[in-house]
Design a protein around this motif. Structure first.
Motif, PDB file in Angstrom:
ATOM      1  N   ASP A  55      -1.219   0.313   5.387  1.00  0.00           N
ATOM      2  CA  ASP A  55      -2.541  -0.315   5.399  1.00  0.00           C
ATOM      3  C   ASP A  55      -2.546  -1.489   4.413  1.00  0.00           C
ATOM      4  O   ASP A  55      -2.403  -1.315   3.211  1.00  0.00           O
ATOM      5  CB  ASP A  55      -3.601   0.713   5.009  1.00  0.00           C
ATOM      6  N   LEU A  56      -2.705  -2.707   4.930  1.00  0.00           N
ATOM      7  CA  LEU A  56      -2.730  -3.891   4.063  1.00  0.00           C
ATOM      8  C   LEU A  56      -4.090  -4.115   3.418  1.00  0.00           C
ATOM      9  O   LEU A  56      -4.225  -4.936   2.520  1.00  0.00           O
ATOM     10  CB  LEU A  56      -2.341  -5.146   4.865  1.00  0.00           C
ATOM     11  N   SER A  57      -5.108  -3.424   3.887  1.00  0.00           N
ATOM     12  CA  SER A  57      -6.450  -3.629   3.324  1.00  0.00           C
ATOM     13  C   SER A  57      -6.619  -2.849   2.039  1.00  0.00           C
ATOM     14  O   SER A  57      -5.718  -2.128   1.606  1.00  0.00           O
ATOM     15  CB  SER A  57      -7.505  -3.192   4.340  1.00  0.00           C
ATOM     16  N   GLY A  58      -7.794  -2.974   1.437  1.00  0.00           N
ATOM     17  CA  GLY A  58      -8.061  -2.291   0.179  1.00  0.00           C
ATOM     18  C   GLY A  58      -8.580  -0.874   0.350  1.00  0.00           C
ATOM     19  O   GLY A  58      -8.916  -0.212  -0.630  1.00  0.00           O
ATOM     20  N   ASP A  59      -8.624  -0.378   1.604  1.00  0.00           N
ATOM     21  CA  ASP A  59      -9.366   0.857   1.870  1.00  0.00           C
ATOM     22  C   ASP A  59      -8.737   2.137   1.326  1.00  0.00           C
ATOM     23  O   ASP A  59      -9.430   3.149   1.193  1.00  0.00           O
ATOM     24  CB  ASP A  59      -9.577   1.008   3.381  1.00  0.00           C
ATOM     25  N   HIS A  60      -7.449   2.102   1.059  1.00  0.00           N
ATOM     26  CA  HIS A  60      -6.811   3.358   0.611  1.00  0.00           C
ATOM     27  C   HIS A  60      -6.106   3.211  -0.727  1.00  0.00           C
ATOM     28  O   HIS A  60      -5.128   3.885  -1.000  1.00  0.00           O
ATOM     29  CB  HIS A  60      -5.851   3.864   1.696  1.00  0.00           C
ATOM     30  N   PHE A 119       2.140   7.414   4.518  1.00  0.00           N
ATOM     31  CA  PHE A 119       0.886   6.660   4.476  1.00  0.00           C
ATOM     32  C   PHE A 119       0.879   5.763   3.247  1.00  0.00           C
ATOM     33  O   PHE A 119       0.806   6.244   2.118  1.00  0.00           O
ATOM     34  CB  PHE A 119      -0.308   7.622   4.465  1.00  0.00           C
ATOM     35  N   ILE A 120       0.962   4.486   3.511  1.00  0.00           N
ATOM     36  CA  ILE A 120       1.145   3.517   2.433  1.00  0.00           C
ATOM     37  C   ILE A 120      -0.100   2.643   2.288  1.00  0.00           C
ATOM     38  O   ILE A 120      -0.568   2.058   3.270  1.00  0.00           O
ATOM     39  CB  ILE A 120       2.348   2.597   2.733  1.00  0.00           C
ATOM     40  N   ALA A 121      -0.608   2.547   1.054  1.00  0.00           N
ATOM     41  CA  ALA A 121      -1.641   1.552   0.731  1.00  0.00           C
ATOM     42  C   ALA A 121      -0.914   0.383   0.089  1.00  0.00           C
ATOM     43  O   ALA A 121      -0.376   0.503  -1.013  1.00  0.00           O
ATOM     44  CB  ALA A 121      -2.664   2.140  -0.225  1.00  0.00           C
ATOM     45  N   ASN A 122      -0.882  -0.714   0.805  1.00  0.00           N
ATOM     46  CA  ASN A 122      -0.174  -1.909   0.330  1.00  0.00           C
ATOM     47  C   ASN A 122      -1.052  -2.612  -0.716  1.00  0.00           C
ATOM     48  O   ASN A 122      -2.255  -2.765  -0.509  1.00  0.00           O
ATOM     49  CB  ASN A 122       0.039  -2.839   1.542  1.00  0.00           C
ATOM     50  N   PRO A 123      -0.472  -3.076  -1.812  1.00  0.00           N
ATOM     51  CA  PRO A 123      -1.296  -3.661  -2.886  1.00  0.00           C
ATOM     52  C   PRO A 123      -2.001  -4.956  -2.473  1.00  0.00           C
ATOM     53  O   PRO A 123      -1.582  -5.655  -1.548  1.00  0.00           O
ATOM     54  CB  PRO A 123      -0.273  -3.948  -3.991  1.00  0.00           C
ATOM     55  N   GLY A 124      -3.038  -5.300  -3.206  1.00  0.00           N
ATOM     56  CA  GLY A 124      -3.738  -6.573  -3.020  1.00  0.00           C
ATOM     57  C   GLY A 124      -2.908  -7.731  -3.546  1.00  0.00           C
ATOM     58  O   GLY A 124      -1.958  -7.540  -4.311  1.00  0.00           O
ATOM     59  N   CYS A 125      -3.274  -8.938  -3.124  1.00  0.00           N
ATOM     60  CA  CYS A 125      -2.486 -10.121  -3.476  1.00  0.00           C
ATOM     61  C   CYS A 125      -2.578 -10.454  -4.964  1.00  0.00           C
ATOM     62  O   CYS A 125      -1.552 -10.587  -5.648  1.00  0.00           O
ATOM     63  CB  CYS A 125      -2.906 -11.309  -2.617  1.00  0.00           C
ATOM     64  N   TYR A 126      -3.794 -10.569  -5.501  1.00  0.00           N
ATOM     65  CA  TYR A 126      -3.935 -10.830  -6.937  1.00  0.00           C
ATOM     66  C   TYR A 126      -3.290  -9.699  -7.739  1.00  0.00           C
ATOM     67  O   TYR A 126      -2.680  -9.914  -8.782  1.00  0.00           O
ATOM     68  CB  TYR A 126      -5.412 -10.894  -7.333  1.00  0.00           C
TER      69      TYR A 126
END
Lengths: 340, 340, 340, 340
Positions: B96-101, B140-147
Motif C-alpha cells: 500500500d503506497l498510501s498513508g492508510d496503514h 502486507f506492506i505499508a510503504n513509507p511517505g515521500c517526505y
C-alpha cells in the motif's frame, strides 16, 4: 536631484534605472560601467527603449561630481571600496549597494576574501536598514544585503523585545538567481538551475556577519547564527525561513505585539495573518512577514519575503535616498507586486 | 509474478507502470481506477503508447485475486483502508503506497482527518523503509511517505548512534508538485506555483507522526520534531534539510562513520562528499545524503534528496517487493538519474 | 473619474486594479465578483494589502451607475453580454475586456459556442485597437483579445501597404498561462504545463475571426489565416511569429518603412532592430516588433511580443480609456518592463 | 562490444553513458575529454556514483583502437573532423554525433563557419536517420542533428509520397536548453532564459542544409525551406511545428496513410491521433507525430516531438549501433517517457 549610477550593467544598476524613471524628485544624469562604454543603454538592453537612452560612460569621479549630486554604486564587491574614496574625501554623497562598506575591515576581509576599504573611509559610512536607521542628513550609506534585509527584518523585533532564545536561531534562506549576480558560471547556467534546488556557501555566506552585527545592536549577547542559502529556480525573490525557540513564559501574542509595534507605521513592511509566499512581494518594495508557533516543539517559525532586487537592493537604496533627503519615504516606490 | 495496480491514474500508479515495464520478474495483469474505466491506458496517456495498452478496469477484489499474485494500492489516503480488508482476510499480498496503514488508528485519524482502518487490519501491516525493515516473507506492506523517506534516511543513523541532541531537530523540507497529487486546486494551478515558493501545512503535515514513530524505534525518548514543508516550482524531487545539534564530545568524523556504517552496503543510498542537489537523483531510486558541520553554532546540517515518485513512492514499493520475494533488491530499479 | 470593475477576481480584473492604482485621473470606487463577496480584496489577495482594501460586492448595475462614471467588464466570455445591456440602454460608458462585443452575433456564436449579445447592442460597441481606432468620445468599447492585439499590430502595416501575399499568412503564436485564465483544469495544472509545450485549439481559436475581421478593414480581400496557439511554461507574455511571402518587387526596406510610418509616433509600439524576446515587454504596456527576411524562400518573419495581461488586456483597456477621455495616452501606463 | 566515448563531459556524452549502462551487448571501456582528465566521472558528476566510475582520459586514438571496438564522438562541431581521420584510415568504426560528417565540405564551411573534414573522409560516412537509412555493416556513421531528426521524420512521408506543395514548407521549431550545449553564454544564463522565449539564428541555423539535403533524396526538386529555431525555457525536448500546403486533390486521409505506411513498423515513431506535447517523449527514444488539416487555408500542420538528447542525439546513435550490428533495434532504448 541629479543622480549618477556606477555599475549600470549589473542587475541592481538596471533596477535603479527602472525605479528612478518613476521618481519625481530625481533625474538620472550619467551611467557608468566598464563594459559597453559608448553605447546607449537601450541599445544594449532594448527593453529600455524610450525608458533610458543615456550613453554608458567609463567611470570618472570628477565628471560625476561635476554633473551629479549623488552617486549610487551598484558594482560587485571589491570595486566600490577602491572607487569611493575620492568621493568621500570630497564630501560627495554615496549610496553603496555593494558589501564594501558594511563591515569592519578585518571581518570583510575574512568573509569576502578581498581587500577591505580603509578604516577611516568605513567609519564614515552608515549601514542603513531603512526601517531602523536614521539616515536623515547622512552622506555615506552602506545599503544592506538582500539576505540580510529579509532576515534582519524578521529577527530584530524578536531580539529587541527579548522574546527568543538567542542561541536557537536557524535561518533557512532561499533566493532566486538574480541574487547570484550576472556573471556566467556553471551554477547560473540554465540547465543546472532549472528543475533543481541547490544549497551553497553553507556556513560561509558573507551576509552572516552583517546579520549578526546588526542583531548585536539590539542584544549585545547575540551569538553566531546558523544560516543556509539555497538557489530557487526563479529569477527574483528571497524567502528567509527563521526558526527559533521562545523564551519561557513568552506567548505567541507577545510575538504578534512585537511585530505590530515594529512595523505598524512602516509603509514597506506588512505583517500578514498567514505565511507569505514569494508572489506576495515580487516586483515591489514590500517585505511581507508571517509566523506560526508550534507548542509541541516550542519553535516559532517566521517567514519573511522580499524582492531581492528591490527591497533587497535598488528599492531600499532609493528608500534610503528618500529618507536622507527628508522626502516622502515612498516616493517612486509604490509599485504593486506583479503577483501573476 | 502477476501484479495488479489499484489507483492507476494517480502519479504513483503511473510511475509503477513505468518501473514494472522494465522489471524482469513481474507481469502487470490488471489496472484499476474509478475514472476512465474501459479505456486503454495509452489512450488516456498517449505517452504510454506501446508501453502499456491494458484497459482500465473498475475495482473488483475477487477478479484481482483470481488474476494476480499481489496488488499495489496507489490510491489517495482514505481509499485503501476501505478496499484492503477483503484482501487481508484472504491472505492476498498487498503493498500500500498510501498513508492508510502506516499509523495507529487514533494517530491516523488526528492527522489525516479521515476514518482509520481497523486495528486488526493495521496490525497485520509492516511499515517498510527498505533500508531498515526486514520484509522477507511479509505479506502486507505499508510503504513509507515521500517526505518521511527522505527525512528518516537522514536522521536514523544519527539517532540510532546517539550522536545528536534529540530535542534540537528542525527539518525544512521542500517538494516538487507531483508530491501534492493530481487533484486540481488553486495551490496546484500553474500560475500560482510558477515563480513562487509556498510553505504549507506548517506543523500539520501528516508525515510528522510517521517520522517520529520511526525514529522512536531507534530512541524511545525521541520527542516531537519541528517539520516544515514547502512547494518548489518543479515537478519532481524532495530535499529534506535537517538541522540538529551534536551531543557534547561528538566529532564530525563520528557522523561520517555513522552514515558509512548505515549505508555502505545499501545500493540505493549514496553518502556524498558534497551537499547533494535535486538533480542528483531525479528519475532514479537513489537517496543522496551529504552533511556539513558548523563549529560556531554546533549545528550539523544534513541534506537528503530523493525523487518523490520513485524512492518516495513507486520505486521503494518495488524495492520492497524485491525484498519480500528474496529477489535482487535492485531488479527493475537501476535507472540512472536524468540529471539534465 | 470614478471607476467600477466587474469581474475583479480574474487575472485582467486584478491587473486593472494594479494599473489604476497609479493612474492620476481615476479613482476605483467599487469592485464586483460572484465569488468572495463581502471580503476585502486584500484579504483574498494579501499581496494587495495597502494597495486596494475595497470590499468585493455582488454585481448591481444600478449601484454601479450611481457610484461610478465608467465600468470595466473583466468577466469571462458569455458574461458581459448579459450584464452590459442595462448600461448601454442607460448610455453609461463601458470598456469590455471580454470577447462578447467584438464580433457579429453569428460569428461569435460559431467560434465561442455561446449565446451572442443582441445585434442592437453589438452595433453600439467600437472594437478598439488603440493604435488604429479613434475612440475619442466613444462610449462603448470592445477591447481586443490578447493574441489578436499581438497579431494585428504585426500584420496591419503590411496588409495596409499591400506588401504581402495575403493568402500566405501563417501565424505561430505562443502564450503564457495567464492567457488561459484562472479556471482550474488539467491543462493548467502545474505538473502538466511545467517542462511542457502544448499546442491547443489549432484552427479553432476564437481570436481568428477577430483578426481576420480587423485585417479586412485594411484589405477587403483578406482571406482566412492559418493561426496556431500554444502554451509556454511561463506566466505572462505572448509572442506572435508571423510568416508571410512578400509580393513581387517589394523590398525589405519597404517593410521597414511601413512599420516606421505606422508606429514612429505611437508611444507603446517599439519597432526593434533585432527580433524581440518575451523579456522585452513583460510587466509593461509595450508591443515590441522585429522582422527578418529570407531571400531564398521569400518569407518575411515578423515577431511581435506583448504582456498578455497588460497590452493584451488591462493596459490597452486603460489606454483606450485615456484616448476616450482625451487624456495623455500614456497616463498610468509607463511601467518599465520587469525584464529580469 | 567494447565502446569508447570521446567528448564525455558534453550533454550527449553523458547521455550515452546513461543509455549504454542499460545496454546488454556493450561495455564502456574508456571515456575521453579535454577537461577533468584523471578524475573519475562520478567524482565530477556525483549523480553517476555507482553508474560509471571510469576515469576520464585524454584523447588517444591508438589507445582507443587497442581497447575498444567502436568509438562515439560526442564532441562539439569542428572537433570530430580533426580526430576522426586516424580511425577512418585504420578502418575503425565511428559513430559521430556532431555535425562534422553530415554535409559536403563546401556547405559545411558555409553554415558552420569552420574548416570541413576532407572530402575523402566525408565520402566514407553515411548520414543515418535510423528509420530511413540502411546501416547494416556500415562503419562510419554521421548521426543526424536534433532539429533535423524531428523535422525530417515529419516531412519525409509527405515529400516521398508527393502530397505537399514543396515550396510551401515553413518549420517553426523549438528546443530546450540542452540543445544549445553546455558552454557558458549570456544566452544560456538562467536569468535570461527563464520566463523568456527567444528566437535565434533565424534563417541561419546549421541544420537547414542537412534537412534540405535529406529531403532531396526523396524529391530532387525540393527547394530551400523556411526554418525558425527558438529556445523554450525547459531543459529537454524539441517540437517541430511544420506548416505546408496540400497539393490539389490530396485528402487528409492520404496524409494519414502516408504516415501509417512510413511508421507502422518502426518501434520508435508513434503516429498519434492528437497533437503530441513535449511530455509525450521526454526521457525516451520516441518520436511522436500528429497532424491537423485546415480546409479554409489548405494548410496541413504536422507536429513532431523528440527528446533532443535521446532520439536527437545519444539514443539515435545507439539505435544506429544496434542496426549496424544487426541487434534488436530497441536494445537499451526502451525507456518510458518520464512524462511527469
Amino acid at each position: 536631484m541629479k543622480i549618477s549610477i556606477v555599475g549600470i550593467t549589473g542587475y541592481s544598476g538596471l533596477e535603479l534605472v527602472k525605479i528612478l524613471n518613476n521618481h519625481k524628485k530625481t533625474e538620472l544624469v550619467s551611467i557608468h560601467a566598464t563594459k559597453e562604454v559608448g553605447r546607449r543603454l537601450s541599445e544594449v538592453y532594448p527593453y529600455l527603449t524610450g525608458v533610458c537612452d543615456l550613453e554608458i560612460e567609463a567611470f570618472n569621479a570628477q565628471k560625476i561630481m561635476e554633473k551629479a549630486d549623488l552617486v549610487f554604486f551598484a558594482t560587485p564587491s571589491g570595486v566600490a571600496s577602491s572607487l569611493a574614496e575620492e568621493f568621500v574625501q570630497a564630501g560627495f554623497p554615496i549610496i553603496d549597494l555593494s558589501g564594501d562598506h558594511r563591515l569592519p575591515a578585518s571581518i570583510y576581509e575574512k568573509w569576502y576574501k578581498k581587500s577591505p576599504a580603509k578604516e577611516m573611509i568605513l567609519n564614515k559610512f552608515t549601514y542603513a536598514l531603512s526601517e531602523y536607521t536614521d539616515v536623515k542628513d547622512k552622506k555615506f550609506i552602506a545599503n544592506p544585503g538582500c539576505y540580510a534585509t529579509a532576515t534582519e527584518l524578521a529577527l530584530i523585533p524578536l531580539v529587541a523585545a527579548g522574546l527568543i532564545e538567542i542561541d536557537s536561531v536557524i535561518v533557512d534562506a532561499k533566493s532566486g538567481l538574480t541574487g547570484a549576480g550576472k556573471a556566467l558560471s556553471e551554477s547560473s547556467h540554465f540547465v543546472n538551475v532549472h528543475d533543481n534546488y541547490v544549497t551553497y556557501k553553507l556556513n560561509h555566506h558573507q551576509h552572516i556577519p552583517e546579520i549578526v552585527q546588526t542583531l548585536r545592536a539590539f542584544d549585545a549577547d547575540m551569538p553566531e547564527i546558523q544560516f543556509s542559502t539555497s538557489l530557487l529556480p526563479v529569477n527574483r525573490g528571497i524567502m528567509a525561513t527563521v526558526y527559533c525557540k521562545l523564551k519561557k513564559d513568552v506567548a505567541v501574542s507577545d510575538v504578534a505585539s512585537a511585530f505590530a509595534k515594529a512595523y505598524d507605521d512602516k509603509p514597506f513592511v506588512r505583517v500578514q495573518d498567514n505565511l507569505p509566499e514569494l508572489h506576495n512581494v515580487i516586483g515591489s518594495n514590500f517585505t511581507d512577514i508571517g509566523f506560526a508557533y508550534n507548542e509541541k516543539t516550542n519553535v516559532l517559525t517566521v517567514i519573511s519575503v522580499i524582492d531581492n532586487l528591490i527591497k533587497g537592493a535598488a528599492g531600499q537604496a532609493v528608500q534610503n535616498l528618500n529618507l536622507m533627503q527628508g522626502w516622502d519615504e515612498t516616493e517612486g516606490l509604490l509599485m504593486t507586486p506583479s503577483y501573476l
